[in-house]
Design an enzyme around this catalytic site. Structure first.
Site, short mmCIF file in Angstrom:
data_model
loop_
_atom_site.label_atom_id
_atom_site.label_comp_id
_atom_site.label_asym_id
_atom_site.label_seq_id
_atom_site.Cartn_x
_atom_site.Cartn_y
_atom_site.Cartn_z
N ARG A 195 0.83 -1.22 0.00
CA ARG A 195 0.00 0.00 0.00
C ARG A 195 0.86 1.26 0.00
NH1 ARG A 195 -4.19 -3.03 -1.59
NH2 ARG A 195 -4.54 -4.72 -0.12
N GLU A 318 -5.61 -12.07 8.65
CA GLU A 318 -5.29 -12.14 7.23
C GLU A 318 -4.15 -13.13 6.96
OE1 GLU A 318 -4.72 -8.02 6.03
OE2 GLU A 318 -6.88 -7.80 5.77
N ARG A 363 -18.35 -8.29 10.08
CA ARG A 363 -16.92 -8.00 10.29
C ARG A 363 -16.69 -6.86 11.26
NH1 ARG A 363 -12.53 -6.37 5.52
NH2 ARG A 363 -11.04 -5.38 6.91
N LYS A 387 -7.27 0.34 14.82
CA LYS A 387 -7.50 1.25 13.70
C LYS A 387 -8.63 2.22 14.05
CE LYS A 387 -5.80 -1.64 9.92
NZ LYS A 387 -6.01 -2.18 8.55
N ASP A 392 -11.78 -0.81 7.95
CA ASP A 392 -10.39 -0.73 7.47
C ASP A 392 -10.12 0.56 6.71
OD1 ASP A 392 -7.84 -1.35 6.76
OD2 ASP A 392 -8.38 -2.75 5.16
N GLU A 420 -4.46 4.48 1.12
CA GLU A 420 -4.87 3.20 0.55
C GLU A 420 -6.27 3.26 -0.09
OE1 GLU A 420 -4.72 -0.03 3.35
OE2 GLU A 420 -5.71 -1.42 2.00
N TRP A 569 -14.37 -9.37 1.75
CA TRP A 569 -13.49 -8.62 0.84
C TRP A 569 -14.24 -8.18 -0.41
CZ3 TRP A 569 -8.22 -11.81 0.83
CH2 TRP A 569 -7.60 -11.64 2.07
#
Ligand code: GCW
Length: 701
Positions: A195, A318, A363, A387, A392, A420, A569
């Protein structure tokens, strides 16, 4: 006669000086390398006069003299800004206009004006700057208890001049609100950056430790200038080799260069290192051999880097290895490393970016579910790194419900400067307003006023450690960050980690004046562009609480994305558009993610009539004809937002054009080129998203 000659000499000197200044600014191709530390000659005559009166000589104790970063910075700063000669540096006060530098161990000269208790109260990293009189002479004192404090004070003082602030009646005392103010690089050992959008990695592993790129020092200097005091230099998807003796020696060489700037070295580590690097059959955190392996490794690290900061860990996330493989908890995993580092005063930053599908279908809920039940089980030298939002780094997210929810375990925030999901250094997006929205969010963890900023500062729950880190953006591009304006996100991170109460405007204005121009009108134009840029980006990509409308590149619109290795995703998992409506129902009738927040926040989000519209589709699933506060239907509102965003992006391009000739031509052109891409991309976002959702929204009519 004499007078006349003197006068014309002076005249000549002034014109040479002015010409030299003009020459410098027009001819030197500004490539952005100098960031916000350009130290161009000050041309505002009133300020210049005041500054030159206040800074006639620089009084530096011996220990700050040769080769010291304080001396070097003052020398380049003051010679650049004011034209001051190196001969102005002395060890004693000789006349009016003394700039006196001192730290607790060199405080002799200032003892008549600054009490040692004042220095003491600066704390480990703070400073004071005071206009005063010493030995009857007018003086400005920059002092700190420690060396890093003095460095921060010096940069602060230079910044005042860079931004044309008065310096003749100063009484400043500052210390950072947060202890850990760290860069997080996602740099791989092969030179690529996960990223990363500004070229390859800054760290030249092939050449280290023998060859030391000057950028290592320039980087540390830039960090120190905004109060950043540490850096994790490798990707959280960590290559095992970073802990090999070969690489540790390379890391140590960089750490040596950073030490004088107060920038400490940290590393991301792979939880399976004892197996894959150490050859053990397991990485089980309760296995004695595993414990010994980590202890021995920690000892080795500290023998090379005595002030090493600690480890950052992405585990059971991940595909990264972690304690769960052995039926152990995140706390057991973190404590294993914490015990190895504790004798050396190192810390573990354990990431909460976990989203095991087994934990919950939504999620957004998973990290809170996994971590709140472990509160109280972590060693004192562990912090949980969370975060800003629960998914995300989306263009806009509500704050992560873990802020305020962990009462006994320090929580630090991870924000992202590398863009990102925000245009990847091709789009102009200043993150200041977004980060402020996050920091100012009220968690209500202990009633009203429990803002995220106060949680982070340990003022809501009394944390032992406090901090904020940024997944950051510099790479080998000459201008460090790809887009000249992306430098502002590095800058804003540092300033906010130092003082989360600063406004996004203040920071943007400082940065603009230092980076581009002190011309009031031009600076105001740039400031307006920056301040609107985040909302503009949200408008043309994911307004009204929409999120993750992208594919694997995290850049282009891909709302139809319904196939990926995991459901969470895809894009369709999040927007759930159908003929009936759009949005993710996280209310009590849906996944009940809202109840991870404290009251009244949970109720505000749960109730569609009180949920802020900017989060509408994050928390609610709405029919297309849902009536918005504007009177428009949801679909009309979406159309309006996307079109507005595209128009705003096009307008940025025009506005920048109006600065042609006001900004050095090279950077002006660079930015113009990227704004053209941004305007075209925004148009694409608008068209493609509306075409896609239109298929559902317009079937009813
Ligand atoms: O944002 C996502 C990125 C991954 C990243 C991960 C993380 C380093 O797409 O590239 O991996 O988050 O934060 O761990």
């Amino acid at each position: 006669m004499t007078h006349k000659t003197g006068h014309s000499m002076l005249h000549k000197m002034i014109s040479i000086f002015v010409l030299w200044g003009l020459w410098g600014s027009f001819v030197r191709a500004e490539d952005g390398y100098r960031l916000w530390l350009r130290y161009e000659p000050i041309t505002d005559s009133r300020c210049l006069e005041q500054y030159r009166k206040s800074v006639v000589q620089i009084v530096l104790p011996k220990s700050f003299q040769d080769g010291n970063v304080v001396r070097q910075e003052l020398q380049s700063g003051l010679s650049g800004l004011l034209g001051i000669e190196p001969s102005a540096f002395t060890e004693d006060i000789l006349h009016d206009g003394a700039l006196v530098i001192a730290s607790a161990d060199t405080a002799g000269l200032i003892s008549e004006v600054i009490k040692s208790s004042d220095l003491e109260s600066c704390g480990p990293e703070g400073f004071l700057i005071r206009s005063t009189k010493i030995k009857g002479y007018s003086a400005t004192v920059i002092a700190g208890k420690t060396r890093p404090g003095v460095i921060y004070g010096v940069f602060h003082f230079l910044r005042l001049m860079q931004t044309l602030q008065p310096i003749d009646a100063l009484d400043i005392m500052e210390q950072p609100a947060l202890q850990l103010r760290l860069m997080n690089h996602w740099d791989n050992l092969n030179g690529t950056i996960e990223r990363g959008y500004a070229g390859r990695s800054l760290w030249q592993w092939n050449e280290l430790p023998g060859t030391l790129s000057p950028r290592y020092t320039d980087y540390a200097r830039a960090c120190a200038s905004i109060g950043i005091n540490g850096s994790v230099i490798n990707n959280v998807n960590a290559d095992l080799r970073i802990l090999s003796s070969e690489y540790l020696r390379k890391v140590a060489a960089i750490a040596d260069l950073w030490r004088p700037f107060g920038v400490r070295m940290y590393l991301s580590v792979n939880f399976a290192s004892p197996m894959r690097l150490g050859g053990l059959p397991t990485a089980d955190p309760l296995n004695p051999d595993v414990m010994t392996w980590w202890k021995t490794k920690a000892d080795e690290i500290y023998s090379l880097i005595p002030d090493f900061g600690g480890f950052l860990v992405k585990a059971d996330s991940e595909g990264q290895p972690g304690p769960k493989t052995y039926g152990r908890t995140h706390a057991q995993g973190a404590n294993l490393l914490a015990d190895a580092l504790a004798p050396h005063k190192g810390i573990v930053m354990w990431r909460a970016f976990v989203y095991d599908a087994d934990v919950d279908p939504d999620r957004a809920k998973r990290a809170w579910l996994e971590f709140t039940r472990l509160d109280g089980q972590f060693r004192p030298n562990v912090v949980i790194q969370v975060k800003n939002g629960p998914i995300d780094f989306q263009p806009r997210e509500p704050f992560h419900p873990l802020f305020g929810a962990m009462k006994q375990t320090p929580v630090i925030a991870e924000i992202q400067a590398t863009q990102e999901y925000l245009g990847q250094a091709r789009h102009l997006v200043y993150h200041g307003p977004m980060w402020k929205e996050f920091l100012d969010s009220d968690t209500y963890a202990k009633g009203q006023g429990s803002t995220v900023a106060r949680v982070l500062a340990g003022k809501v729950h009394p944390f032992r450690m406090t901090g904020m880190v940024s997944v950051t953006n510099p790479g080998l591009d000459t201008n460090w960050c790809g887009h000249h304006f992306s430098q502002s996100n590095w800058y804003a991170f540092g300033r906010l980690a130092w003082n989360p109460e600063l406004s996004a405007e203040t920071i943007a204005e400082e940065w603009t004046r230092m980076t581009f121009t002190n011309d009031k009108k031009s600076a105001a134009v740039i400031l307006a562009m920056m301040m609107g840029s985040h909302e503009t980006f949200v408008n043309y990509t994911m307004p009204l609480g929409l999120h993750h409308l992208i594919g694997g590149d995290h850049y282009a619109p891909m709302p139809w994305n319904d196939r990926a290795p995991r459901a969470d995703w895809t894009a369709t998992y999040y927007h759930q558009a159908s003929a009936d409506g759009i949005g993710f129902d996280r209310t009590r009738r849906g996944t009940n993610a809202v109840d991870q927040y404290f009251p009244p926040v949970c109720d505000v989000f749960n109730d569609i009539s009180t949920c802020p519209e900017k989060f509408l589709l994050w928390f609610h699933r709405c029919p297309w004809d849902y009536r918005m506060k504007s009177g428009r239907t949801l679909w009309e509102e979406l159309c309006a937002r996307y079109r507005q965003g595209a128009a705003q992006a096009a307008a940025l391009q025009k506005t920048w054009q109006s600065l042609d000739g006001k900004i050095d031509s090279r950077r002006h052109q660079d930015v113009a080129d990227r704004l053209a891409i941004q305007a075209a991309d925004a148009e694409k976002w608008c068209e493609q998203i509306l075409a896609y959702f239109g298929r559902y929204a317009e079937t009813k009519d």
